[in-house]
Write a protein that holds these residues in place. Sequence first.
Motif, PDB file in Angstrom:
ATOM      1  N   VAL A 164     -21.720  51.579  -5.479  1.00 17.27           N
ATOM      2  CA  VAL A 164     -20.395  51.741  -4.870  1.00 17.27           C
ATOM      3  C   VAL A 164     -19.414  50.739  -5.466  1.00 17.27           C
ATOM      4  O   VAL A 164     -19.685  49.534  -5.519  1.00 17.27           O
ATOM      5  CB  VAL A 164     -20.462  51.553  -3.342  1.00 17.27           C
ATOM      6  N   THR A 165     -18.291  51.240  -5.926  1.00 14.87           N
ATOM      7  CA  THR A 165     -17.204  50.389  -6.409  1.00 14.87           C
ATOM      8  C   THR A 165     -15.991  50.569  -5.514  1.00 14.87           C
ATOM      9  O   THR A 165     -15.529  51.691  -5.295  1.00 14.87           O
ATOM     10  CB  THR A 165     -16.832  50.724  -7.863  1.00 14.87           C
ATOM     11  N   MET A 166     -15.492  49.455  -4.992  1.00 19.69           N
ATOM     12  CA  MET A 166     -14.290  49.442  -4.169  1.00 19.69           C
ATOM     13  C   MET A 166     -13.146  48.900  -5.019  1.00 19.69           C
ATOM     14  O   MET A 166     -13.302  47.892  -5.715  1.00 19.69           O
ATOM     15  CB  MET A 166     -14.486  48.543  -2.949  1.00 19.69           C
ATOM     16  N   THR A 167     -12.004  49.568  -4.961  1.00 18.33           N
ATOM     17  CA  THR A 167     -10.822  49.114  -5.687  1.00 18.33           C
ATOM     18  C   THR A 167      -9.793  48.573  -4.711  1.00 18.33           C
ATOM     19  O   THR A 167      -9.468  49.225  -3.706  1.00 18.33           O
ATOM     20  CB  THR A 167     -10.206  50.259  -6.508  1.00 18.33           C
ATOM     21  N   ALA A 168      -9.306  47.376  -4.988  1.00 18.42           N
ATOM     22  CA  ALA A 168      -8.283  46.754  -4.144  1.00 18.42           C
ATOM     23  C   ALA A 168      -6.900  47.205  -4.599  1.00 18.42           C
ATOM     24  O   ALA A 168      -6.579  47.124  -5.788  1.00 18.42           O
ATOM     25  CB  ALA A 168      -8.391  45.232  -4.231  1.00 18.42           C
ATOM     26  N   ARG A 169      -6.090  47.675  -3.660  1.00 15.43           N
ATOM     27  CA  ARG A 169      -4.691  47.980  -3.938  1.00 15.43           C
ATOM     28  C   ARG A 169      -3.838  47.075  -3.061  1.00 15.43           C
ATOM     29  O   ARG A 169      -3.920  47.141  -1.829  1.00 15.43           O
ATOM     30  CB  ARG A 169      -4.373  49.456  -3.673  1.00 15.43           C
ATOM     31  N   ALA A 170      -3.069  46.221  -3.702  1.00 13.37           N
ATOM     32  CA  ALA A 170      -2.227  45.285  -2.973  1.00 13.37           C
ATOM     33  C   ALA A 170      -1.128  46.042  -2.232  1.00 13.37           C
ATOM     34  O   ALA A 170      -0.360  46.791  -2.853  1.00 13.37           O
ATOM     35  CB  ALA A 170      -1.622  44.267  -3.932  1.00 13.37           C
ATOM     36  N   THR A 171      -1.083  45.869  -0.920  1.00 14.92           N
ATOM     37  CA  THR A 171      -0.053  46.513  -0.097  1.00 14.92           C
ATOM     38  C   THR A 171       0.555  45.471   0.838  1.00 14.92           C
ATOM     39  O   THR A 171       0.449  45.563   2.059  1.00 14.92           O
ATOM     40  CB  THR A 171      -0.633  47.698   0.707  1.00 14.92           C
ATOM     41  N   PRO A 172       1.211  44.429   0.272  1.00 21.79           N
ATOM     42  CA  PRO A 172       1.766  43.356   1.104  1.00 21.79           C
ATOM     43  C   PRO A 172       2.941  43.826   1.938  1.00 21.79           C
ATOM     44  O   PRO A 172       3.560  44.849   1.666  1.00 21.79           O
ATOM     45  CB  PRO A 172       2.198  42.323   0.064  1.00 21.79           C
ATOM     46  N   GLY A 173       3.236  43.041   2.960  1.00 19.23           N
ATOM     47  CA  GLY A 173       4.313  43.357   3.890  1.00 19.23           C
ATOM     48  C   GLY A 173       3.855  42.983   5.284  1.00 19.23           C
ATOM     49  O   GLY A 173       4.341  42.025   5.890  1.00 19.23           O
ATOM     50  N   HIS A 174       2.910  43.732   5.799  1.00 15.44           N
ATOM     51  CA  HIS A 174       2.331  43.411   7.106  1.00 15.44           C
ATOM     52  C   HIS A 174       1.783  41.986   7.084  1.00 15.44           C
ATOM     53  O   HIS A 174       1.945  41.231   8.033  1.00 15.44           O
ATOM     54  CB  HIS A 174       1.232  44.425   7.414  1.00 15.44           C
ATOM     55  N   THR A 175       1.127  41.615   6.008  1.00 11.98           N
ATOM     56  CA  THR A 175       0.812  40.234   5.642  1.00 11.98           C
ATOM     57  C   THR A 175       0.980  40.135   4.124  1.00 11.98           C
ATOM     58  O   THR A 175       0.943  41.159   3.428  1.00 11.98           O
ATOM     59  CB  THR A 175      -0.632  39.815   6.010  1.00 11.98           C
ATOM     60  N   PRO A 176       1.125  38.921   3.582  1.00  8.50           N
ATOM     61  CA  PRO A 176       1.305  38.802   2.135  1.00  8.50           C
ATOM     62  C   PRO A 176       0.112  39.293   1.324  1.00  8.50           C
ATOM     63  O   PRO A 176       0.285  39.722   0.183  1.00  8.50           O
ATOM     64  CB  PRO A 176       1.524  37.296   1.935  1.00  8.50           C
ATOM     65  N   GLY A 177      -1.096  39.231   1.894  1.00  8.80           N
ATOM     66  CA  GLY A 177      -2.283  39.656   1.166  1.00  8.80           C
ATOM     67  C   GLY A 177      -2.883  40.953   1.656  1.00  8.80           C
ATOM     68  O   GLY A 177      -4.040  41.271   1.337  1.00  8.80           O
ATOM     69  N   CYS A 178      -2.121  41.714   2.409  1.00  6.91           N
ATOM     70  CA  CYS A 178      -2.609  42.981   2.950  1.00  6.91           C
ATOM     71  C   CYS A 178      -3.168  43.836   1.803  1.00  6.91           C
ATOM     72  O   CYS A 178      -2.507  44.068   0.795  1.00  6.91           O
ATOM     73  CB  CYS A 178      -1.445  43.707   3.622  1.00  6.91           C
ATOM     74  N   THR A 179      -4.410  44.273   1.969  1.00  3.90           N
ATOM     75  CA  THR A 179      -5.099  44.974   0.887  1.00  3.90           C
ATOM     76  C   THR A 179      -5.655  46.305   1.355  1.00  3.90           C
ATOM     77  O   THR A 179      -6.414  46.376   2.325  1.00  3.90           O
ATOM     78  CB  THR A 179      -6.253  44.107   0.333  1.00  3.90           C
ATOM     79  N   THR A 180      -5.260  47.355   0.678  1.00  5.55           N
ATOM     80  CA  THR A 180      -5.816  48.688   0.881  1.00  5.55           C
ATOM     81  C   THR A 180      -7.023  48.832  -0.043  1.00  5.55           C
ATOM     82  O   THR A 180      -6.945  48.509  -1.230  1.00  5.55           O
ATOM     83  CB  THR A 180      -4.755  49.760   0.570  1.00  5.55           C
ATOM     84  N   TRP A 181      -8.126  49.315   0.511  1.00  3.64           N
ATOM     85  CA  TRP A 181      -9.342  49.501  -0.288  1.00  3.64           C
ATOM     86  C   TRP A 181      -9.580  50.986  -0.522  1.00  3.64           C
ATOM     87  O   TRP A 181      -9.369  51.807   0.383  1.00  3.64           O
ATOM     88  CB  TRP A 181     -10.547  48.886   0.425  1.00  3.64           C
ATOM     89  N   THR A 182      -9.995  51.335  -1.728  1.00  8.80           N
ATOM     90  CA  THR A 182     -10.276  52.736  -2.048  1.00  8.80           C
ATOM     91  C   THR A 182     -11.659  52.855  -2.672  1.00  8.80           C
ATOM     92  O   THR A 182     -12.186  51.898  -3.256  1.00  8.80           O
ATOM     93  CB  THR A 182      -9.237  53.323  -3.021  1.00  8.80           C
ATOM     94  N   MET A 183     -12.255  54.031  -2.540  1.00  8.31           N
ATOM     95  CA  MET A 183     -13.538  54.324  -3.156  1.00  8.31           C
ATOM     96  C   MET A 183     -13.648  55.825  -3.371  1.00  8.31           C
ATOM     97  O   MET A 183     -12.830  56.599  -2.847  1.00  8.31           O
ATOM     98  CB  MET A 183     -14.703  53.837  -2.283  1.00  8.31           C
ATOM     99  N   ARG A 184     -14.653  56.240  -4.105  1.00 10.96           N
ATOM    100  CA  ARG A 184     -14.900  57.670  -4.334  1.00 10.96           C
ATOM    101  C   ARG A 184     -16.333  57.991  -3.939  1.00 10.96           C
ATOM    102  O   ARG A 184     -17.260  57.250  -4.274  1.00 10.96           O
ATOM    103  CB  ARG A 184     -14.651  58.032  -5.794  1.00 10.96           C
ATOM    104  N   ILE A 185     -16.486  59.070  -3.183  1.00 10.25           N
ATOM    105  CA  ILE A 185     -17.806  59.544  -2.791  1.00 10.25           C
ATOM    106  C   ILE A 185     -18.180  60.726  -3.680  1.00 10.25           C
ATOM    107  O   ILE A 185     -17.478  61.748  -3.678  1.00 10.25           O
ATOM    108  CB  ILE A 185     -17.825  60.005  -1.320  1.00 10.25           C
ATOM    109  N   PRO A 186     -19.273  60.618  -4.447  1.00  5.74           N
ATOM    110  CA  PRO A 186     -19.734  61.795  -5.207  1.00  5.74           C
ATOM    111  C   PRO A 186     -20.136  62.891  -4.226  1.00  5.74           C
ATOM    112  O   PRO A 186     -20.878  62.648  -3.277  1.00  5.74           O
ATOM    113  CB  PRO A 186     -20.944  61.261  -5.975  1.00  5.74           C
TER     114      PRO A 186
END
Length: 286
Positions: A164-186
């Motif tokens: 499993v690989t998780m990709t971090a997408r920076a989505t600051p605002g709510h907090t400066p380091g707010c991070t959205t995580w994404t992954m792909r399921i085969p």
Amino acid sequence: MGIRRARPSFGALAIIAGAPLLLGAADPPAWTRPQAPFPIAGPITYVGSEGIAAYLIKTPAGAILIDGTLAENAGMIGRNIVAAGVRLRDVKLILVTHAHFDHAAGVAALKRATGARVVAGVGDVRALETGIPPGETNYGVIRFPAVPVDRGVRDRDTVTLGTVTMTARATPGHTPGCTTWTMRIPAQPRALDVVFPCSVSVAGNRLIGNRAYPGIVGDYRRSIAMLGTLHADIVLPSHPELADVIARGRRRAAGDATAFVDPTLLPRIVAKAKAGFDADLAKQAR
């Protein structure tokens, strides 16, 4: 986010009895109401409370936990992890979406119980390691147990465990380091894109004259726009009601294997967040 009086919790995963008392309105009861774990899709299992999400991702090399929720929920999350068939010591990573008490306060206890490495957005590392949330709000400062961060991530950094690989997408605002995580399921007939969005709600943040976070407005705008570009077959937010996660879990248990698949959901969430942000900004500017 609610404002609460901190309540001590006891048991194997209880944490710091000396936490400061924080005055204010009570948290929603669902935030601490027990919820039995349930499968979502592929390797993902829900292990949070009824009202605040924590997600477990199983891999051949151990498990990944996303968020720790409230401090008093740490024991419940630990029991849910075990009930989901994973030993606590096999949780190898804890990914944090953002440094607010309702999502990060349980991380310190869960790190101690599991020995997992904690990963969070670089903009929230200081907040997590001091237990002091970032920015300025209209409800004051709600501290949480500090936790060492093993790795700070930036936009598009990846974290891999087993298959499993998780990709971090920076989505600051709510907090400066707010991070959205994404992954792909085969999956068949096609792979499924999963997004664990960090909040882009204003939720009491000071948008005008925020001396601790002067770039907050621009960050919110960029993050909302970026989320609008993501494709998500499955959306799993930190507050489960935003995607009817609990209800979808019941549908899946009843035999609906595609209960969580809804490619229209993320655009709807983003549109609602943008409207809410614009309204809050206009109100605060008056």
